[in-house]
Design a protein around this motif. Structure first.
Motif, PDB file in Angstrom:
ATOM      1  N   PRO A 125      66.494  43.696  33.210  1.00 40.30           N
ATOM      2  CA  PRO A 125      65.192  44.456  32.689  1.00 40.30           C
ATOM      3  C   PRO A 125      64.338  43.386  31.953  1.00 40.30           C
ATOM      4  CG  PRO A 125      67.101  45.722  32.252  1.00 40.30           C
ATOM      5  CD  PRO A 125      67.563  44.419  32.913  1.00 40.30           C
ATOM      6  N   GLY A 126      62.909  43.476  32.533  1.00 42.44           N
ATOM      7  CA  GLY A 126      61.900  42.557  31.636  1.00 42.44           C
ATOM      8  C   GLY A 126      61.952  42.843  30.160  1.00 42.44           C
ATOM      9  N   GLY A 127      62.320  44.127  29.837  1.00 38.05           N
ATOM     10  CA  GLY A 127      62.280  44.181  28.255  1.00 38.05           C
ATOM     11  C   GLY A 127      63.349  43.495  27.494  1.00 38.05           C
ATOM     12  N   ILE A 128      64.338  43.172  28.094  1.00 37.91           N
ATOM     13  CA  ILE A 128      65.365  42.295  27.331  1.00 37.91           C
ATOM     14  C   ILE A 128      65.014  41.068  26.867  1.00 37.91           C
ATOM     15  CG2 ILE A 128      67.727  41.276  27.597  1.00 37.91           C
ATOM     16  CD1 ILE A 128      67.873  44.390  27.518  1.00 37.91           C
ATOM     17  N   ALA A 129      64.292  40.465  27.821  1.00 34.91           N
ATOM     18  CA  ALA A 129      63.701  39.128  27.466  1.00 34.91           C
ATOM     19  C   ALA A 129      62.449  39.254  26.635  1.00 34.91           C
ATOM     20  CB  ALA A 129      63.179  38.349  28.888  1.00 34.91           C
ATOM     21  N   ARG A 130      61.504  40.125  26.665  1.00 31.15           N
ATOM     22  CA  ARG A 130      60.292  40.298  26.008  1.00 31.15           C
ATOM     23  C   ARG A 130      60.741  40.911  24.466  1.00 31.15           C
ATOM     24  NH1 ARG A 130      57.795  44.470  29.911  1.00 31.15           N
ATOM     25  NH2 ARG A 130      56.420  45.294  27.998  1.00 31.15           N
ATOM     26  N   LEU A 131      61.991  41.382  24.123  1.00 28.41           N
ATOM     27  CA  LEU A 131      62.362  41.780  23.021  1.00 28.41           C
ATOM     28  C   LEU A 131      63.245  40.669  22.493  1.00 28.41           C
ATOM     29  CD1 LEU A 131      61.144  44.633  23.541  1.00 28.41           C
ATOM     30  CD2 LEU A 131      63.023  45.620  22.353  1.00 28.41           C
ATOM     31  N   ALA A 184      54.621  53.309  20.777  1.00 25.29           N
ATOM     32  CA  ALA A 184      53.602  53.502  21.998  1.00 25.29           C
ATOM     33  C   ALA A 184      54.234  52.223  22.774  1.00 25.29           C
ATOM     34  CB  ALA A 184      52.185  52.707  21.509  1.00 25.29           C
ATOM     35  N   ALA A 185      53.697  52.413  24.169  1.00 25.55           N
ATOM     36  CA  ALA A 185      54.415  51.821  25.446  1.00 25.55           C
ATOM     37  C   ALA A 185      53.458  50.559  25.747  1.00 25.55           C
ATOM     38  CB  ALA A 185      54.423  52.668  26.580  1.00 25.55           C
ATOM     39  N   THR A 186      54.100  49.310  26.191  1.00 24.18           N
ATOM     40  CA  THR A 186      53.241  48.384  26.499  1.00 24.18           C
ATOM     41  C   THR A 186      53.518  47.764  28.083  1.00 24.18           C
ATOM     42  OG1 THR A 186      54.908  46.543  26.021  1.00 24.18           O
ATOM     43  CG2 THR A 186      53.455  47.379  24.237  1.00 24.18           C
ATOM     44  N   THR A 187      52.574  47.156  28.585  1.00 28.58           N
ATOM     45  CA  THR A 187      52.564  46.757  30.068  1.00 28.58           C
ATOM     46  C   THR A 187      53.534  45.533  30.093  1.00 28.58           C
ATOM     47  OG1 THR A 187      50.676  45.320  29.823  1.00 28.58           O
ATOM     48  CG2 THR A 187      50.383  47.718  30.544  1.00 28.58           C
ATOM     49  N   GLY A 188      53.715  44.761  30.972  1.00 34.23           N
ATOM     50  CA  GLY A 188      54.564  43.568  31.203  1.00 34.23           C
ATOM     51  C   GLY A 188      53.995  42.367  30.484  1.00 34.23           C
ATOM     52  N   SER A 189      52.401  42.765  30.030  1.00 35.61           N
ATOM     53  CA  SER A 189      51.722  41.492  29.262  1.00 35.61           C
ATOM     54  C   SER A 189      51.634  42.032  27.979  1.00 35.61           C
ATOM     55  CB  SER A 189      50.226  41.696  30.030  1.00 35.61           C
ATOM     56  OG  SER A 189      50.429  41.147  31.357  1.00 35.61           O
ATOM     57  N   ASP A 190      52.456  43.037  27.610  1.00 32.75           N
ATOM     58  CA  ASP A 190      52.576  43.256  26.047  1.00 32.75           C
ATOM     59  C   ASP A 190      51.315  43.803  25.426  1.00 32.75           C
ATOM     60  OD1 ASP A 190      55.201  42.674  25.791  1.00 32.75           O
ATOM     61  OD2 ASP A 190      54.900  40.887  25.129  1.00 32.75           O
ATOM     62  N   VAL A 191      50.701  44.569  26.520  1.00 28.79           N
ATOM     63  CA  VAL A 191      49.480  45.284  26.178  1.00 28.79           C
ATOM     64  C   VAL A 191      49.653  46.869  26.433  1.00 28.79           C
ATOM     65  CG1 VAL A 191      46.905  45.839  26.578  1.00 28.79           C
ATOM     66  CG2 VAL A 191      47.919  43.425  27.072  1.00 28.79           C
ATOM     67  N   VAL A 192      49.365  47.371  25.150  1.00 24.40           N
ATOM     68  CA  VAL A 192      49.515  48.981  25.019  1.00 24.40           C
ATOM     69  C   VAL A 192      48.856  49.681  26.356  1.00 24.40           C
ATOM     70  CG1 VAL A 192      49.131  51.233  24.026  1.00 24.40           C
ATOM     71  CG2 VAL A 192      49.969  48.890  22.721  1.00 24.40           C
ATOM     72  N   ALA A 214      55.340  48.970  19.007  1.00 17.94           N
ATOM     73  CA  ALA A 214      55.116  49.161  20.391  1.00 17.94           C
ATOM     74  C   ALA A 214      56.172  48.400  21.084  1.00 17.94           C
ATOM     75  CB  ALA A 214      53.825  48.792  21.103  1.00 17.94           C
ATOM     76  N   ALA A 215      56.794  49.031  22.268  1.00 18.80           N
ATOM     77  CA  ALA A 215      57.658  48.155  23.014  1.00 18.80           C
ATOM     78  C   ALA A 215      57.592  48.570  24.579  1.00 18.80           C
ATOM     79  CB  ALA A 215      59.286  48.907  22.701  1.00 18.80           C
ATOM     80  N   PRO A 216      58.396  47.537  25.416  1.00 21.91           N
ATOM     81  CA  PRO A 216      58.073  47.964  26.773  1.00 21.91           C
ATOM     82  C   PRO A 216      58.348  49.161  27.508  1.00 21.91           C
ATOM     83  CG  PRO A 216      59.573  45.986  26.443  1.00 21.91           C
ATOM     84  CD  PRO A 216      59.333  46.815  25.040  1.00 21.91           C
ATOM     85  N   GLY A 217      57.399  49.620  28.384  1.00 25.68           N
ATOM     86  CA  GLY A 217      57.405  51.098  29.001  1.00 25.68           C
ATOM     87  C   GLY A 217      56.658  51.109  30.237  1.00 25.68           C
ATOM     88  N   ASP A 218      56.842  49.854  30.976  1.00 25.54           N
ATOM     89  CA  ASP A 218      56.258  49.815  32.277  1.00 25.54           C
ATOM     90  C   ASP A 218      57.214  49.226  33.137  1.00 25.54           C
ATOM     91  OD1 ASP A 218      54.695  49.953  34.255  1.00 25.54           O
ATOM     92  OD2 ASP A 218      53.320  48.188  33.551  1.00 25.54           O
ATOM     93  N   ASP A 219      57.326  49.961  34.524  1.00 28.45           N
ATOM     94  CA  ASP A 219      58.528  49.302  35.237  1.00 28.45           C
ATOM     95  C   ASP A 219      59.812  49.034  34.719  1.00 28.45           C
ATOM     96  OD1 ASP A 219      56.640  50.028  37.172  1.00 28.45           O
ATOM     97  OD2 ASP A 219      55.997  47.970  37.546  1.00 28.45           O
ATOM     98  N   GLY A 246      52.716  46.180  16.198  1.00 23.85           N
ATOM     99  CA  GLY A 246      52.977  45.377  17.022  1.00 23.85           C
ATOM    100  C   GLY A 246      54.323  45.652  17.722  1.00 23.85           C
ATOM    101  N   VAL A 247      54.592  44.644  18.842  1.00 28.09           N
ATOM    102  CA  VAL A 247      55.880  44.691  19.462  1.00 28.09           C
ATOM    103  C   VAL A 247      56.944  44.445  18.563  1.00 28.09           C
ATOM    104  CG1 VAL A 247      56.722  44.062  21.602  1.00 28.09           C
ATOM    105  CG2 VAL A 247      54.463  44.328  21.635  1.00 28.09           C
ATOM    106  N   VAL A 248      57.947  45.235  18.875  1.00 30.45           N
ATOM    107  CA  VAL A 248      59.204  44.872  17.946  1.00 30.45           C
ATOM    108  C   VAL A 248      59.918  43.701  18.356  1.00 30.45           C
ATOM    109  CG1 VAL A 248      59.675  47.372  17.458  1.00 30.45           C
ATOM    110  CG2 VAL A 248      60.618  46.558  19.326  1.00 30.45           C
ATOM    111  N   GLN A 249      60.328  43.011  17.445  1.00 31.87           N
ATOM    112  CA  GLN A 249      61.353  41.861  17.754  1.00 31.87           C
ATOM    113  C   GLN A 249      62.663  41.632  17.028  1.00 31.87           C
ATOM    114  OE1 GLN A 249      60.013  39.270  19.848  1.00 31.87           O
ATOM    115  NE2 GLN A 249      58.753  40.968  20.464  1.00 31.87           N
ATOM    116  N   PRO A 250      63.699  42.348  17.490  1.00 31.31           N
ATOM    117  CA  PRO A 250      65.018  42.583  16.590  1.00 31.31           C
ATOM    118  C   PRO A 250      65.672  41.307  16.171  1.00 31.31           C
ATOM    119  CG  PRO A 250      65.277  42.994  19.103  1.00 31.31           C
ATOM    120  CD  PRO A 250      63.804  42.646  18.883  1.00 31.31           C
ATOM    121  N   TYR A 251      65.282  40.169  16.739  1.00 28.09           N
ATOM    122  CA  TYR A 251      66.213  38.935  16.266  1.00 28.09           C
ATOM    123  C   TYR A 251      65.195  38.889  14.821  1.00 28.09           C
ATOM    124  CZ  TYR A 251      67.815  34.354  15.462  1.00 28.09           C
ATOM    125  OH  TYR A 251      68.183  33.021  14.963  1.00 28.09           O
ATOM    126  N   GLU A 252      64.111  38.578  14.883  1.00 28.79           N
ATOM    127  CA  GLU A 252      63.327  38.271  13.743  1.00 28.79           C
ATOM    128  C   GLU A 252      63.544  39.152  12.685  1.00 28.79           C
ATOM    129  OE1 GLU A 252      62.267  37.922  16.885  1.00 28.79           O
ATOM    130  OE2 GLU A 252      61.601  35.959  16.917  1.00 28.79           O
TER     131      GLU A 252
END
Length: 404
Positions: free
Chosen positions: A49-55, A230-238, A251-256, A325-331
């Protein structure tokens, strides 16, 4: 199952159902195999899933995998027979609509559970959850049917569902639902969950599924102590479909989104299938990682970590579109905080005074010329010389020679 922790204002993953609002039902994409989702046909999605990398989830797993954390999915049930949910990973839960909570007629609850805690099943599939060792507690408040009667029933079951999840030991509650109505029973149930130390995460709302499509508050995301997503696209845009408002915290991934599809392996769900529902699940997964890492932290502390470390353009600014902004769990798990950190005010911190911009008045009054007298004298001298020269010239012109 983890014991309940009591904390200050809580962080809870909640999405609200209200009368007249249909619970989001994921819509399978009509992609070619193996992306198509067909009942009774087991298929798997090869890519992660793309969200795994983006987060940055894989990096975060070096610190936490959500092991032992109980995440309640208050939704349409969870199909415990999916290969990503081995025995013991999905708890028995409770159904408020008849039948076991470990079944799911609409596929929505199972998709949410997969985003949060799907187990890695090796080369068969790339799908894995954000907190792959968390435990899923299904709380079934809807059978997934459409219609006003069913919507009213779901709304009536939401508050009891939240209350039961708290009593059953939930550490995080995921509510991938929203409404413009602030129901007193739901507000009270959420407040009790927050007081009990539960992290509540809720959908910020979806425009194409809402009875009220205008931006503004959505509940229970807008209730105190709840994280609105809120949900973002693959480009991290809501996404345009996400409702904007002061209730949006992150915000977090919500597209595809690639995730679990009832009993039949995997599916990729599009943003047409309630994108903020999936974004809410990603944040609930991130909250589960933080809960394992900081077992004694209050929900308010965990919420602050997610907000302060979220990826955003300007560190000091929050907006009604993407929140912080988009959550970053490691940070969020590794950051060190004090009152100087830009962004939201940490729990117990000193609110920052808003500094009014300095306004400078410019004096446009002409300054006196210290040499004005000298300049005037010179001008008069020049004028006198000019007049004398002009007079001499005119005198010569008037002297006409005799006999000419």
């Amino acid at each position: 199952m983890m014991r309940r922790r009591t904390g200050a204002a809580g962080l809870v993953a909640v999405g609200l159902l209200a009368a007249g609002v249909v619970v989001p039902v994921a819509t399978p994409l009509a992609h070619a195999e193996p992306r198509a989702c067909t009942e009774n046909q087991v298929r798997y999605v090869a890519e992660e899933p793309g969200g795994i990398a983006r987060l940055g989830a894989r990096r975060a797993w070096g610190l936490s995998t959500g092991k032992g954390v109980v995440v309640a999915v208050v939704d349409s049930g969870v199909s415990a027979t999916n290969a990503h949910f081995p025995r013991g990973s999905v708890l028995p839960g409770r159904s408020f609509v008849g039948g076991p909570a470990t079944t799911d007629e609409s596929s929505h609850g199972t998709a949410i559970a997969g985003i949060i805690a799907a187990r890695d099943i090796g080369e068969r599939s790339g799908v894995v959850g954000v907190a792959p060792d968390a435990l899923i507690l299904p709380v079934k408040i809807t059978g997934g049917e459409a219609g006003d009667d069913e919507a009213q029933q779901r709304a009536a079951n939401l508050a009891p569902g939240i209350t039961w999840a708290v009593s059953a030991g939930a550490d995080v509650i995921n509510l991938s639902l929203s409404t413009a109505a602030d129901r007193p029973d739901v507000r009270a149930a959420v407040a009790a969950a927050v007081r009990a130390g539960v992290v509540v995460v809720a959908s910020g709302g979806n425009r194409d599924q809402a009875a009220e499509v205008k931006d503004g508050l959505r509940f229970p995301a807008a209730n105190p102590g709840v994280i609105g997503v809120a949900a973002t696209t693959g480009s991290d845009v809501v996404t345009e479909d996400s409702i904007h408002g002061p209730h949006v915290d992150v915000a977090a991934p919500g597209d595809d989104v690639a995730t679990t599809f009832r009993a039949w392996g995997d599916c990729i769900f599009s943003q047409e299938g309630q994108s903020s529902s999936y974004a809410t699940a990603y944040v609930s997964g991130a909250a589960a990682l933080l809960r394992q890492r900081f077992p004694s932290a209050s929900p308010a502390d965990l919420t602050y970590r997610l907000q302060a470390t979220a990826s955003r353009g300007t560190r000091t600014v929050r907006d009604d579109v993407s929140g912080w902004g988009v959550v970053q769990p490691y940070e969020a798990m590794t950051a060190t905080f004090d009152d100087s950190v830009a962004g939201p005010v940490r729990p117990g911190g000193t609110p920052r005074a808003s500094v009014a911009p300095r306004v400078t008045t410019v004096d446009l009054t002409p300054s006196p010329d210290p040499r004005a007298g000298d300049r005037t004298t010179v001008l008069w001298l020049l004028l006198g010389v000019a007049v004398a020269v002009l007079g001499l010239g005119m005198g010569r012109m008037l002297r006409v020679p005799r006999g000419s």
